[in-house]
Design a protein around this motif. Structure first.
Motif, PDB file in Angstrom:
ATOM      1  N   VAL A  86       4.385 -42.441 -20.614  1.00  0.00           N
ATOM      2  CA  VAL A  86       3.453 -42.381 -21.730  1.00  0.00           C
ATOM      3  C   VAL A  86       4.086 -41.930 -22.714  1.00  0.00           C
ATOM      4  O   VAL A  86       4.900 -41.057 -22.909  1.00  0.00           O
ATOM      5  N   VAL A  87       3.906 -42.446 -23.817  1.00  0.00           N
ATOM      6  CA  VAL A  87       4.465 -42.271 -25.342  1.00  0.00           C
ATOM      7  C   VAL A  87       3.890 -40.633 -25.878  1.00  0.00           C
ATOM      8  O   VAL A  87       2.979 -40.353 -25.491  1.00  0.00           O
ATOM      9  N   SER A  88       5.093 -40.147 -26.247  1.00  0.00           N
ATOM     10  CA  SER A  88       4.749 -38.573 -26.562  1.00  0.00           C
ATOM     11  C   SER A  88       5.080 -38.231 -28.068  1.00  0.00           C
ATOM     12  O   SER A  88       5.062 -37.148 -28.400  1.00  0.00           O
ATOM     13  N   ASP A  89       5.440 -39.351 -28.754  1.00  0.00           N
ATOM     14  CA  ASP A  89       5.844 -39.009 -30.161  1.00  0.00           C
ATOM     15  C   ASP A  89       4.696 -39.563 -31.123  1.00  0.00           C
ATOM     16  O   ASP A  89       4.895 -39.828 -32.446  1.00  0.00           O
ATOM     17  N   GLN A  90       3.445 -39.660 -30.650  1.00  0.00           N
ATOM     18  CA  GLN A  90       2.353 -39.959 -31.361  1.00  0.00           C
ATOM     19  C   GLN A  90       1.395 -38.816 -31.405  1.00  0.00           C
ATOM     20  O   GLN A  90       0.797 -38.588 -29.902  1.00  0.00           O
ATOM     21  N   TRP A 148      -0.158 -38.425 -26.707  1.00  0.00           N
ATOM     22  CA  TRP A 148      -0.597 -39.061 -25.535  1.00  0.00           C
ATOM     23  C   TRP A 148      -0.003 -38.677 -24.235  1.00  0.00           C
ATOM     24  O   TRP A 148      -0.816 -38.785 -23.085  1.00  0.00           O
ATOM     25  N   ALA A 149       1.017 -38.395 -24.076  1.00  0.00           N
ATOM     26  CA  ALA A 149       1.740 -37.930 -22.893  1.00  0.00           C
ATOM     27  C   ALA A 149       1.036 -36.563 -22.385  1.00  0.00           C
ATOM     28  O   ALA A 149       0.795 -36.606 -21.380  1.00  0.00           O
ATOM     29  N   GLU A 150       0.951 -35.758 -23.276  1.00  0.00           N
ATOM     30  CA  GLU A 150       0.277 -34.645 -22.972  1.00  0.00           C
ATOM     31  C   GLU A 150      -1.249 -34.724 -22.465  1.00  0.00           C
ATOM     32  O   GLU A 150      -2.017 -34.029 -21.746  1.00  0.00           O
ATOM     33  N   PHE A 151      -2.022 -35.545 -23.377  1.00  0.00           N
ATOM     34  CA  PHE A 151      -3.311 -35.884 -23.275  1.00  0.00           C
ATOM     35  C   PHE A 151      -3.455 -36.436 -21.489  1.00  0.00           C
ATOM     36  O   PHE A 151      -4.289 -36.173 -20.668  1.00  0.00           O
ATOM     37  N   ALA A 152      -2.456 -37.550 -21.220  1.00  0.00           N
ATOM     38  CA  ALA A 152      -2.516 -38.111 -19.627  1.00  0.00           C
ATOM     39  C   ALA A 152      -2.234 -36.865 -18.827  1.00  0.00           C
ATOM     40  O   ALA A 152      -2.812 -36.696 -17.754  1.00  0.00           O
ATOM     41  N   THR A 195       2.567 -37.893 -11.914  1.00  0.00           N
ATOM     42  CA  THR A 195       3.492 -37.315 -12.861  1.00  0.00           C
ATOM     43  C   THR A 195       3.601 -38.134 -14.182  1.00  0.00           C
ATOM     44  O   THR A 195       3.301 -39.316 -14.124  1.00  0.00           O
ATOM     45  N   VAL A 196       3.949 -37.653 -15.296  1.00  0.00           N
ATOM     46  CA  VAL A 196       4.013 -38.208 -16.451  1.00  0.00           C
ATOM     47  C   VAL A 196       5.368 -38.250 -17.106  1.00  0.00           C
ATOM     48  O   VAL A 196       6.170 -36.817 -17.227  1.00  0.00           O
ATOM     49  N   LYS A 197       6.082 -39.264 -17.375  1.00  0.00           N
ATOM     50  CA  LYS A 197       7.444 -39.259 -17.950  1.00  0.00           C
ATOM     51  C   LYS A 197       7.231 -39.590 -19.563  1.00  0.00           C
ATOM     52  O   LYS A 197       6.611 -40.434 -19.810  1.00  0.00           O
ATOM     53  N   ASP A 198       7.658 -38.715 -20.403  1.00  0.00           N
ATOM     54  CA  ASP A 198       7.728 -39.022 -21.933  1.00  0.00           C
ATOM     55  C   ASP A 198       8.448 -40.159 -22.265  1.00  0.00           C
ATOM     56  O   ASP A 198       9.676 -39.979 -21.737  1.00  0.00           O
ATOM     57  N   ILE A 199       7.960 -40.971 -23.026  1.00  0.00           N
ATOM     58  CA  ILE A 199       8.768 -41.908 -23.616  1.00  0.00           C
ATOM     59  C   ILE A 199       8.533 -42.062 -25.230  1.00  0.00           C
ATOM     60  O   ILE A 199       7.448 -41.475 -25.607  1.00  0.00           O
ATOM     61  N   ALA A 200       9.446 -42.575 -25.984  1.00  0.00           N
ATOM     62  CA  ALA A 200       9.259 -42.749 -27.208  1.00  0.00           C
ATOM     63  C   ALA A 200       8.399 -43.978 -27.606  1.00  0.00           C
ATOM     64  O   ALA A 200       8.616 -45.060 -26.793  1.00  0.00           O
TER      65      ALA A 200
END
Length: 297
Positions: free
Chosen positions: A174-178, A221-225, A241-246
């Motif tokens: 999941v995207v983590s930079d928005q 978005w990643a933290e929301f997930a 589990t959630v993997k952070d992606i750009a």
């Protein structure tokens, strides 16, 4: 108070209908009797419902599809919104119009305030911005509410998508930079009822214009997930589990604002409306969906 709201199946329409506030009647209007692609229908349809206030919630919201279907996006989000606003002006009714964080480019370092320069980076964002301008020009008696990251227990949204994917996946990227403010449609609906009542009882120009309406607090978005899945694990024992992606690692047709945070101080100051913290509203939505599994499909 009779509130007509455009869009029969939208998240906010459904939330307004579910509120059941004493003295408040919600009348959803939509296709076939109200088609935003046929503006000539709008005035007559709204007049028939005899509302005290109109909520303009119907919109073209397929953000990526809009990049290749610009004509439809503008026909609904600009021209349709204009038709609704013009009809309400003709009937001497106030209009509450829902807009979006996508009117901004996302480059600001902090939360956006209403007076910040706009600069949409997608067709959807441009169509919604032109809709704001059209509504303001057609009816002075307006409150334009920009919101963001809307979710609920119905319709299509990020929260429901995460729960659906969690049924078959143990890890998600999941995207983590928005950055943004997750916003419950239920909280939007409650705010709309308060705003509508004030518009009807107070003619102050300060209560007209553009306002930001989003959940309190911020996340990505990643933290929301992760938060959604923490509730899932607590309730069911299932762990995802959630993997952070750009953003660059998850290409989409439409560009998203990197910063969608909205400062809602103006709404609190002038209307006395404060939105709940996003975590509590998220927990309520996830819990309800887990109790009613059919809703997640």
């Amino acid at each position: 108070m009779r509130i007509a709201v455009t869009g029969k199946s939208g998240q906010v329409t459904s939330a307004l209908q579910a509120l059941k506030v004493p003295g408040v009647e919600v009348i959803p209007v939509g296709r076939p009797e109200l088609d935003l692609l046929n503006p000539s229908m709008v005035s007559e349809t709204i007049a028939r419902t005899k509302p005290d206030v109109v909520v303009s919630a119907a919109a073209y919201t397929a953000v990526d599809k809009a990049e290749r279907d610009e004509a439809s996006a503008f026909a609904i989000n600009r021209d349709g919104a204009k038709a609704i606003a013009a009809a309400t002006a003709e009937l001497s009714l106030p209009i509450i119009h829902l807009s979006t964080d996508y009117v901004f480019d996302g480059d600001k370092s902090g939360p956006y305030i209403e007076s910040d320069p706009v600069g949409p980076v997608s067709v959807y964002g441009r169509s919604k911005l032109e809709g704001e301008h059209a509504v303001a020009a057609a009816n002075e008696n307006h409150a334009i509410l920009r919101t963001a990251w809307v979710y609920s227990t119905c319709g299509h949204n990020f929260l429901k998508t995460m729960l659906r994917l969690a049924q078959t996946r143990e890890e998600l990227s999941v995207v983590s930079d928005q950055l943004g403010c997750p916003t419950s449609a239920n909280d939007i609906a409650e705010a709309i009822v308060k705003i509508a009542a004030r518009l009807l009882s107070d003619s102050s120009p300060d209560l007209r214009g553009v306002f930001h309406l989003a959940g309190s607090g911020e996340t990505n978005w990643a933290e929301f997930a992760r938060y959604i899945f923490s509730i899932l694990e607590e309730k069911t024992g299932r762990r995802v589990t959630v993997k952070d992606i750009a953003t660059a690692d998850y290409p989409t047709a439409a560009k998203r604002p990197a910063n969608s945070r909205l400062c809602c101080d103006k709404l609190k100051r002038l209307y006395g409306v404060s939105m709940p913290e996003w975590q509590g509203s998220t927990q309520a939505a996830v819990t309800k969906l887990l109790e009613e599994p059919k809703e997640t499909t």
